[in-house]
Design a protein around this motif. Structure first.
Motif, short mmCIF file in Angstrom:
data_model
loop_
_atom_site.label_atom_id
_atom_site.label_comp_id
_atom_site.label_asym_id
_atom_site.label_seq_id
_atom_site.Cartn_x
_atom_site.Cartn_y
_atom_site.Cartn_z
N MET A 1 39.49 65.95 14.00
CA MET A 1 38.09 65.78 14.33
C MET A 1 37.91 64.46 15.06
N ALA A 2 36.92 64.39 15.92
CA ALA A 2 36.68 63.19 16.72
C ALA A 2 36.14 62.07 15.85
N ASN A 3 36.65 60.86 16.09
CA ASN A 3 36.22 59.70 15.31
C ASN A 3 35.41 58.70 16.13
N HIS A 4 35.48 58.79 17.44
CA HIS A 4 34.76 57.85 18.29
C HIS A 4 33.61 58.58 18.98
N LYS A 5 32.63 57.79 19.37
CA LYS A 5 31.45 58.37 20.01
C LYS A 5 31.83 59.13 21.29
N SER A 6 32.72 58.55 22.09
CA SER A 6 33.13 59.20 23.34
C SER A 6 33.93 60.48 23.06
N ALA A 7 34.73 60.46 22.00
CA ALA A 7 35.50 61.65 21.65
C ALA A 7 34.59 62.76 21.14
N GLU A 8 33.53 62.39 20.45
CA GLU A 8 32.56 63.39 19.98
C GLU A 8 31.86 64.03 21.17
N LYS A 9 31.52 63.22 22.16
CA LYS A 9 30.88 63.75 23.37
C LYS A 9 31.82 64.69 24.10
N ARG A 10 33.09 64.30 24.23
CA ARG A 10 34.07 65.16 24.90
C ARG A 10 34.19 66.50 24.17
N ALA A 11 34.15 66.47 22.85
CA ALA A 11 34.25 67.70 22.06
C ALA A 11 33.05 68.60 22.33
N ARG A 12 31.85 68.00 22.42
CA ARG A 12 30.66 68.79 22.73
C ARG A 12 30.75 69.40 24.12
N GLN A 13 31.21 68.61 25.08
CA GLN A 13 31.32 69.10 26.45
C GLN A 13 32.35 70.22 26.54
N THR A 14 33.43 70.09 25.82
CA THR A 14 34.47 71.12 25.82
C THR A 14 33.93 72.44 25.30
N ILE A 15 33.13 72.38 24.26
CA ILE A 15 32.54 73.60 23.70
C ILE A 15 31.63 74.27 24.72
N LYS A 16 30.78 73.48 25.39
CA LYS A 16 29.87 74.04 26.39
C LYS A 16 30.64 74.65 27.56
N ARG A 17 31.65 73.93 28.03
CA ARG A 17 32.42 74.42 29.18
C ARG A 17 33.22 75.66 28.84
N THR A 18 33.75 75.70 27.62
CA THR A 18 34.51 76.87 27.19
C THR A 18 33.62 78.11 27.17
N GLU A 19 32.41 77.93 26.66
CA GLU A 19 31.46 79.05 26.61
C GLU A 19 31.08 79.52 28.01
N ARG A 20 30.83 78.56 28.90
CA ARG A 20 30.47 78.89 30.28
C ARG A 20 31.62 79.60 30.99
#
Length: 87
Positions: A1-20
């Motif tokens: 799981m992401a521990n840094h703020k930037s890593a959390e954002k990357r995880a969110r972006q990855t989820i959105k892009r995967t869905e798209r």
């Protein structure tokens, strides 16, 4: 799981892009399938209409950055060749 703020954002972006991307991949397969089904039924007008839709949609995917231009052209070309075999 992401521990840094930037890593959390990357995880969110990855989820959105995967869905798209899943949406576009599925749409791409359904577009090609519609043309092949129309060709299999032997209906030249339905096949040419489906090819017209495929051409528009695939090139719109290019403008959105999902496909490269040559990839879309190759796919449209192969579908057109299939439709033109209905003589």
């Amino acid at each position: 799981m992401a521990n840094h703020k930037s890593a959390e954002k990357r995880a969110r972006q990855t989820i959105k892009r995967t869905e798209r991307n899943r949406f576009y991949r599925t749409r791409l397969k359904n577009i090609a399938k519609a043309v092949r089904v129309a060709v299999a039924s032997g209906d030249k007008t339905a096949a040419s209409d489906a090819l017209k839709v495929a051409n528009q949609d695939l090139h719109s995917f290019v403008s959105r950055g999902f496909l490269k231009k040559q990839t879309a052209s190759r796919k449209v070309s192969r579908l057109a060749k299939l439709v033109n075999s209905l003589n």
